[in-house]
Design an enzyme around this catalytic site. Structure first.
Site: not given
Ligand code: PGA
Length: 235
Positions: A8, A10, A92, A94, A158, A164, A196
């Site tokens: 991803n 982003k 997601h 976000e 998640e 993150g 992460s």
């Molecule tokens: P990350 O993000 O691996 O940076 O924690 C995962 C995600 O948001 O899909």
């Protein structure tokens, strides 16, 4: 099904990132891994072209629940599919933080399936919910309201507090959550873990019961670390 190792990106990437598809295709990864890159929508076309003769699959990070029409700024699932993408990440955290509801995620998933895409429906709990001991119930509720009525899809669990942050869920908690999710849905969807995931923790996570792959944010921006994660795919 193979484990799905999904990048991803982003809101990261520029046109020259299409070269990363070739880098990934040339990397040594486990034959058990299905490799997916989900770039920002304006890069889908370039990446689909770059991936056309490779084992790398391309997906989007969102789509509209609506059919083509007067929806400024939205992306039609039919267009995503026509470009050659096969997956779409939906719900997601976000995006949910911006107000996306379970009902909207479900409507998007159903539209995506109607257009031939395979949605990856994301769910996850906040730290407050985890600390209150309600994580499994909250996530299963969220999931059952977000998944499509029919059609093929995958799930990404998640935990919001692990995205993150460098903080990964305990393997025992991942196993417990994935078991709770599996009990709630019919066999079929893979259940990816995200939050992460890095080369250093991928082996343990991907070997956990009911983990059907990984959704990787930060560590997917460099193909060497993404490939190092995919190397640990086992089934
Ligand atoms: P990350 O993000 O691996 O940076 O924690 C995962 C995600 O948001 O899909």
């Amino acid at each position: 099904m193979k484990q799905l190792i999904a990048a991803n990106w982003k809101m990261n990437g520029m046109p020259d990132w299409a070269e990363k598809v070739g880098e990934l295709a040339r990397a040594e990864v486990s034959g058990a891994a299905e490799l997916l890159i989900c770039p920002p929508a304006p890069l889908l076309s370039l990446l689909c072209e770059a991936a056309s003769d490779s084992a790398v699959t391309i997906g989007a990070q969102d789509c509209s629940a609506d059919e083509a029409g007067a929806h400024t700024g939205e992306t039609d699932a039919a267009l995503i599919a026509a470009l050659g993408a096969r997956y779409v990440i939906l719900g997601h955290s976000e995006r949910r933080a911006g107000g996306e509801s379970d009902a909207l995620v479900k409507a998007k998933a159903e539209r995506a399936i109607a257009c031939g895409l395979r949605p990856i429906v994301c769910v996850g709990e906040s730290l407050d919910v985890r600390e209150a001991g309600e994580a499994n119930a909250v996530v299963v509720d969220q999931l059952l309201s977000s998944i499509p009525e029919t059609g093929d899809y995958d799930i990404a669990y998640e935990p919001i507090w692990a995205i993150g942050t460098g903080r990964v869920a305990e393997v025992a908690d991942i196993a417990e959550m994935h078991a709770a999710i599996r009990a709630a849905v019919k066999p079929g969807p893979r259940i990816l873990y995200g939050g992460s995931v890095k080369p250093a923790n991928a082996q343990e996570i991907l070997a956990t019961s009911e983990v059907g792959g990984a959704l990787v944010g930060g560590a997917s921006l460099q193909m060497d670390s993404f490939a190092a994660i995919a190397l640990h795919a086992i089934r």
